[in-house]
Design a protein around this motif. Structure first.
Motif, PDB file in Angstrom:
ATOM      1  N   LYS A   1      48.558 -10.776  -2.258  1.00 36.37           N
ATOM      2  CA  LYS A   1      49.194 -10.185  -3.441  1.00 36.37           C
ATOM      3  C   LYS A   1      50.715 -10.187  -3.297  1.00 36.37           C
ATOM      4  N   LEU A   2      51.216  -9.772  -2.124  1.00 37.58           N
ATOM      5  CA  LEU A   2      52.657  -9.722  -1.924  1.00 37.58           C
ATOM      6  C   LEU A   2      53.268 -11.110  -1.912  1.00 37.58           C
ATOM      7  N   THR A   3      52.543 -12.073  -1.419  1.00 35.34           N
ATOM      8  CA  THR A   3      53.027 -13.450  -1.477  1.00 35.34           C
ATOM      9  C   THR A   3      53.150 -13.904  -2.924  1.00 35.34           C
ATOM     10  N   ASN A   4      52.154 -13.579  -3.725  1.00 30.20           N
ATOM     11  CA  ASN A   4      52.195 -13.948  -5.143  1.00 30.20           C
ATOM     12  C   ASN A   4      53.323 -13.225  -5.877  1.00 30.20           C
ATOM     13  N   LEU A   5      53.521 -11.953  -5.567  1.00 31.69           N
ATOM     14  CA  LEU A   5      54.592 -11.198  -6.225  1.00 31.69           C
ATOM     15  C   LEU A   5      55.963 -11.734  -5.848  1.00 31.69           C
ATOM     16  N   ALA A   6      56.133 -12.119  -4.574  1.00 34.07           N
ATOM     17  CA  ALA A   6      57.409 -12.706  -4.159  1.00 34.07           C
ATOM     18  C   ALA A   6      57.650 -14.025  -4.879  1.00 34.07           C
ATOM     19  N   TYR A   7      56.602 -14.820  -5.011  1.00 30.57           N
ATOM     20  CA  TYR A   7      56.742 -16.111  -5.693  1.00 30.57           C
ATOM     21  C   TYR A   7      57.177 -15.913  -7.142  1.00 30.57           C
ATOM     22  N   GLN A   8      56.646 -14.875  -7.777  1.00 25.57           N
ATOM     23  CA  GLN A   8      56.983 -14.604  -9.180  1.00 25.57           C
ATOM     24  C   GLN A   8      58.282 -13.817  -9.338  1.00 25.57           C
ATOM     25  N   LEU A   9      58.817 -13.303  -8.221  1.00 25.37           N
ATOM     26  CA  LEU A   9      59.910 -12.335  -8.259  1.00 25.37           C
ATOM     27  C   LEU A   9      59.538 -11.183  -9.201  1.00 25.37           C
ATOM     28  N   TYR A  10      58.387 -10.583  -8.933  1.00 20.76           N
ATOM     29  CA  TYR A  10      57.887  -9.499  -9.764  1.00 20.76           C
ATOM     30  C   TYR A  10      58.619  -8.216  -9.382  1.00 20.76           C
ATOM     31  N   LEU A  11      59.306  -7.625 -10.356  1.00 29.63           N
ATOM     32  CA  LEU A  11      60.097  -6.423 -10.108  1.00 29.63           C
ATOM     33  C   LEU A  11      59.545  -5.283 -10.945  1.00 29.63           C
ATOM     34  N   SER A  12      59.201  -4.210 -10.259  1.00 26.79           N
ATOM     35  CA  SER A  12      58.651  -3.039 -10.945  1.00 26.79           C
ATOM     36  C   SER A  12      59.159  -1.785 -10.240  1.00 26.79           C
ATOM     37  N   PRO A  13      59.470  -0.727 -10.992  1.00 29.40           N
ATOM     38  CA  PRO A  13      59.886   0.528 -10.344  1.00 29.40           C
ATOM     39  C   PRO A  13      58.741   1.251  -9.656  1.00 29.40           C
ATOM     40  N   SER A  14      57.518   0.812  -9.882  1.00 29.06           N
ATOM     41  CA  SER A  14      56.386   1.456  -9.228  1.00 29.06           C
ATOM     42  C   SER A  14      56.397   1.131  -7.734  1.00 29.06           C
ATOM     43  N   PRO A  15      56.214   2.134  -6.881  1.00 26.78           N
ATOM     44  CA  PRO A  15      56.192   1.872  -5.436  1.00 26.78           C
ATOM     45  C   PRO A  15      55.043   0.980  -5.002  1.00 26.78           C
ATOM     46  N   ASN A  16      54.003   0.847  -5.848  1.00 24.42           N
ATOM     47  CA  ASN A  16      52.859   0.010  -5.485  1.00 24.42           C
ATOM     48  C   ASN A  16      53.209  -1.480  -5.453  1.00 24.42           C
ATOM     49  N   TYR A  17      54.340  -1.851  -6.055  1.00 26.07           N
ATOM     50  CA  TYR A  17      54.659  -3.273  -6.185  1.00 26.07           C
ATOM     51  C   TYR A  17      55.794  -3.711  -5.262  1.00 26.07           C
ATOM     52  N   HIS A  18      56.371  -2.814  -4.489  1.00 26.63           N
ATOM     53  CA  HIS A  18      57.262  -3.155  -3.376  1.00 26.63           C
ATOM     54  C   HIS A  18      58.336  -4.168  -3.791  1.00 26.63           C
ATOM     55  N   SER A  19      59.132  -3.797  -4.781  1.00 26.63           N
ATOM     56  CA  SER A  19      60.041  -4.761  -5.401  1.00 26.63           C
ATOM     57  C   SER A  19      61.117  -5.269  -4.439  1.00 26.63           C
ATOM     58  N   LEU A  20      61.620  -4.406  -3.555  1.00 24.10           N
ATOM     59  CA  LEU A  20      62.630  -4.875  -2.603  1.00 24.10           C
ATOM     60  C   LEU A  20      62.041  -5.959  -1.700  1.00 24.10           C
ATOM     61  N   HIS A  21      60.815  -5.738  -1.272  1.00 19.95           N
ATOM     62  CA  HIS A  21      60.114  -6.748  -0.478  1.00 19.95           C
ATOM     63  C   HIS A  21      59.973  -8.038  -1.272  1.00 19.95           C
ATOM     64  N   ASN A  22      59.686  -7.932  -2.557  1.00 20.11           N
ATOM     65  CA  ASN A  22      59.530  -9.125  -3.389  1.00 20.11           C
ATOM     66  C   ASN A  22      60.856  -9.874  -3.540  1.00 20.11           C
ATOM     67  N   MET A  23      61.946  -9.121  -3.687  1.00 19.65           N
ATOM     68  CA  MET A  23      63.262  -9.761  -3.814  1.00 19.65           C
ATOM     69  C   MET A  23      63.595 -10.580  -2.567  1.00 19.65           C
TER      70      MET A  23
END
Length: 850
Positions: free
Chosen positions: A381-403
């Motif tokens: 999931k985190l690999t996919n979110l990083a690929y999409q650069l998915y940014l969300s204020p929800s802590p469940n989506y770990h946006s800094l990690h995605n960036m």
């Protein structure tokens, strides 16, 4: 005969309209060049009665003094002075003190001057009012290699385009070659810094400019510089230049320009690409950087050769490489020599060397056990979110990690998921290193710190989280940085540590909010150390500014969301996906019992026994530190024991980190006691005793983890009650952190895509859905299929209306529906549809249909 400055004879009287000029020549072991240098000075067209020449010899041993003495006998304008320190700045200062001239002209011993050099110096000083005037340096070389080295000095690629090599008009400059100074400028800004064996001219010109003076570069001043004749001599010269540039940067920040730092950046880039070449990415980035460099080197070599003769073309690329690499390595040696203090200081070179070895050892260990590709569930999931650069204020989506992952993902790894796993290994390695530094600062024992860092590095869950792409390794890194900053502030009272703590603490919220729960423990520690210092108004304001700066990535994400969502919907979304959604107080008691088992599995070594003693020893030694460590431990255990069972082990790692810190405080006390002396005698020395203990803390956990999977499989027991999936041996996957060679999730996803019919709809729950999504989205496999995630945590259950609308149009498959019958709504589905096994999936077929 030489003379001291004090016994120097009276200065020759200047001619009526020519101001007196003192030429100072520092030298040491320049027998080959001192004669031509002095003769070019004595041949100046400046009035002979208006010039004196002071030669400061650094106690040469090669015949230099004899050559100078012969010239002294021939010309009374030349005097020989002793320079016992033997360094260039000491020689210059000796000459300045003995000088009587209004102007002082520096000439290096390996330089020859054009006949008008001194006259032009005086003319430009008087005409412009400059405090220092310098000119162009024309490098000349002896022999084949020496000639190529001289050409490289004239190339912008060689030395970065210093103005004194290429200027075509008179202009103000940061520094100037050699230089002609007004005598009174040394009264205003002081003499040369004798600590700087190289770069003292840059530092002097910087001081002149800072005092409001002017440094002038004029092409009318011409001289010839005899460059090194061999690659070995060139290497030594620029290696030493790099070493002393580091000291110059310490003494006078801002004196060096950007071009001075390019060789260091180049060497660091080479080292980084070499490290990447050892991973699955392979040597391509290293070859690309090397190829670009060689292309530039050959291009500039060809340009120089076309202008000055093709015979130097074969050696010029080697000259450029020698110059740049030696210069960059010199910077690294300078950092070692000047930035890292010698033995005796608490953060000595030995400590920093050990720190580097801990970082390197952890990184090599994690890379060796790293998952080579995508895995199940959260890591995918985190690999996919990083690929999409998915940014969300929800802590469940770990946006800094995605960036960070998105930026890192631009490196062309052969497998995108492997690249993200590698980034996680870097985070984990840095966290281990941070833990080592914290342990050292609270015990001042390299041995204790090494044991703490090693024990945590190989502990089950920490190691497990280091081998796959997870958001927890950055959490552990942020925690160790905050611990280190808090301890350093308490020990040193340097405000930068307090502000870095505030910045890091709030930056971590963009990745995981658990650190916020530890705020009471950190606040108590800092306030108990010095409430007055912490609560000082100016310090509080700067701490708040630092915290806001750390929170800026999250604020930016909030801003982006507010462009498309109302504040009410955004708040509802954030709270509905917060950590509290998965908190179950009724399970806390069973969670505490599981914690005991988890801890036993993390540290099946002597460290476990030391941990219990560490609670008492820490309290006795440092009550403030006890409040911090015990506070973090208590908060983590109490909060996470009631958290969802699937993710509790990863979130309990902070408690293991502080447990290890208290353990090594007890270890430090233990090795100072009589019982340890007995162990040392039995094991024939302290080195053997310490080595045995360190090995036990590292090897016993590894042995336990490798032995556990076959035992569990033999017993047919799964303690965690986790469902099985194709190509996943749960005992090995969950109880052995080593993921080297594991490609089960990828094989499963490839089998699913190979099985389903064209234009299929695949319905899966979270764990298998994410690797399917990875192959579908990142690797563009089976673009004809549609993936649908259903009911585990965040996803809704299967929409039966969607099934009814599409089942006659497109083939539909279910993945492991028995694991989540409510999410798949199996009871309703089976009333109207048959669920037919087909390879790794189940085909959904209308009752009575084909």
């Amino acid at each position: 005969m030489s003379e001291s400055p004090a016994s120097a004879p009276s200065h020759p009287r200047a001619v009526e309209d020519a101001p007196l000029v003192t030429v100072v020549v520092p030298c040491r072991n320049e027998a080959r060049s001192i004669g031509p240098c002095l003769r070019s000075i004595l041949a100046q067209d400046y009035p002979s009665g208006g010039m004196e020449v002071l030669v400061m010899d650094g106690m040469s041993t090669d015949g230099t003094r004899a050559a100078i003495e012969r010239i002294v006998e021939e010309d009374s304008r030349v005097r020989l002075l002793d320079n016992p320190p033997g360094t260039t700045p000491a020689a210059l200062n000796t000459g300045i003190r003995a000088a009587r001239g209004r102007y002082i002209v520096r000439v290096d011993a390996h330089t020859t001057l054009e006949p008008d050099y001194v006259r032009v110096c005086v003319e430009r000083l008087e005409a412009t009012g400059a405090d220092n005037v310098g000119g162009l340096m024309r490098a000349v070389g002896e022999g084949y290699v020496g000639g190529a080295i001289a050409l490289a000095h004239h190339s912008r690629f060689g030395l970065g385009g210093g103005r004194f090599h290429h200027a075509t008009r008179e202009e103000e400059a940061d520094t100037a070659y050699m230089g002609a100074f007004r005598r009174d400028v040394f009264d205003r800004v002081g003499l040369f810094n004798e600590e700087l064996l190289r770069g003292q001219d840059i530092e002097m010109n910087y001081r002149i400019r800072q005092a409001g003076g002017k440094v002038l570069l004029t092409p009318a001043l011409r001289s010839s510089y005899r460059s090194r004749a061999t690659l070995h001599g060139l290497w030594r010269q620029y290696f030493n230049n790099g070493v002393w540039n580091v000291r110059l940067a310490q003494v006078t920040p801002g004196a060096l320009s950007v071009r001075h730092w390019v060789p260091l950046a180049f060497v660091l880039a080479l080292a980084g690409k070499l490290a990447i070449a050892l991973t699955s990415v392979g040597p391509l980035p290293l070859m690309a950087l090397t190829g670009v460099y060689l292309l530039l080197a050959f291009a500039f070599s060809a340009h120089l050769s076309l202008r000055h003769g093709l015979h130097h073309m074969p050696v010029l690329p080697a000259v450029f490489a020698c110059l740049h690499v030696s210069y960059g390595l010199g910077y690294l040696a300078g950092i070692w020599r000047f930035v890292l203090p010698a033995e005796g200081a608490r953060m000595s070179r030995r400590v920093w060397a050990t720190t580097g070895l801990v970082l390197l050892g952890a990184f090599v260990f994690y890379v060796a056990t790293l998952a080579p590709t995508v895995t199940w569930g959260d890591p995918a999931k985190l690999t996919n979110l990083a690929y999409q650069l998915y940014l969300s204020p929800s802590p469940n989506y770990h946006s800094l990690h995605n960036m960070i992952g998105w930026l890192w993902g631009h490196i062309p790894f052969a497998d995108y998921a492997y690249g993200q796993n590698l980034l996680n290994a870097i985070f984990a390695s840095l966290a281990v290193t941070g833990l080592f530094l914290v342990a050292y600062r609270i015990t001042w024992s390299l041995f204790a710190a090494f044991v703490a860092a090693s024990a945590v590095a190989v502990s089950h869950t920490f190691w497990w989280m280091a081998t796959m792409n997870e958001s927890y390794a950055p959490l552990y890194l942020f925690l160790t940085v905050c611990l280190l900053c808090a301890v350093l502030w308490v020990q040193t009272r340097r405000e930068r540590w307090l502000y870095l703590f505030g910045f890091t603490f709030m930056l971590s919220t963009g990745n995981n909010t658990l650190l916020l729960a530890f705020a009471p423990a950190f606040a108590a520690y800092l306030l108990l150390a010095s409430a007055r210092d912490v609560l000082h108004p100016r310090r509080l304001v700067l701490l708040a500014v630092s915290a806001v700066a750390g929170y800026l990535p999250t604020l930016y994400i909030l801003y982006l969301r507010l462009q498309v969502q109302s504040p009410e919907l955004l708040l509802s979304f954030m709270t509905s996906t917060s950590m509290f959604q998965y908190y179950y107080p009724s399970t806390m008691l069973s969670g505490l019992l599981r914690y005991v088992a988890y801890t036993l599995y993390q540290f099946p070594s002597p460290l476990l026994l030391l941990g219990a003693a560490g609670v008492v020893v820490t309290w006795r030694r440092n009550k403030r530190l006890f409040v911090l460590l015990a506070g973090i431990w208590l908060i983590d255990v109490v909060v996470i024991s009631g958290y969802m069972r699937q993710r509790a082990p990863e979130l309990l790692v902070p408690s293991y980190i502080v447990f290890a810190l208290m353990s090594v405080i007890a270890l430090d006390a233990f090795v100072r006691g009589a019982a340890w002396r007995t162990i040392e005698r039995r094991l024939h020395g302290p080195a053997a005793a310490r080595g045995a203990l360190a090995l036990a803390c590292v090897m016993l956990p590894g042995a336990a983890y490798y032995a556990t999977p076959p035992v569990l499989n033999w017993l047919k027991w799964e303690p965690l009650g986790i469902r099985s999936l194709p190509y996943r041996d749960n005992a090995r996957y969950f109880y052995l952190p080593d993921k080297s060679g594991y490609d089960g999730a990828r094989r499963f996803a490839e089998d699913v895509f190979a099985t389903v019919a064209p234009d299929a709809i695949i319905v899966a729950d979270f764990t298998p859905y994410e690797p399917l999504q990875y192959l579908h989205m990142v690797e563009k496999k089976r673009p004809d299929v549609t993936l649908l995630a259903v009911g585990t945590l965040d996803e809704p259950p299967l929409d039966l209306r969607y099934v009814q609308e599409n089942i006659s149009k497109r083939p539909m498959y279910l993945v492991a529906p028995d694991a989540y019958p409510d999410g798949f709504r199996l009871q309703e589905l089976t009333r109207s549809y048959d669920i037919v096994p087909q390879g790794p999936v189940f085909r959904l077929v209308p009752r009575g249909g084909g």
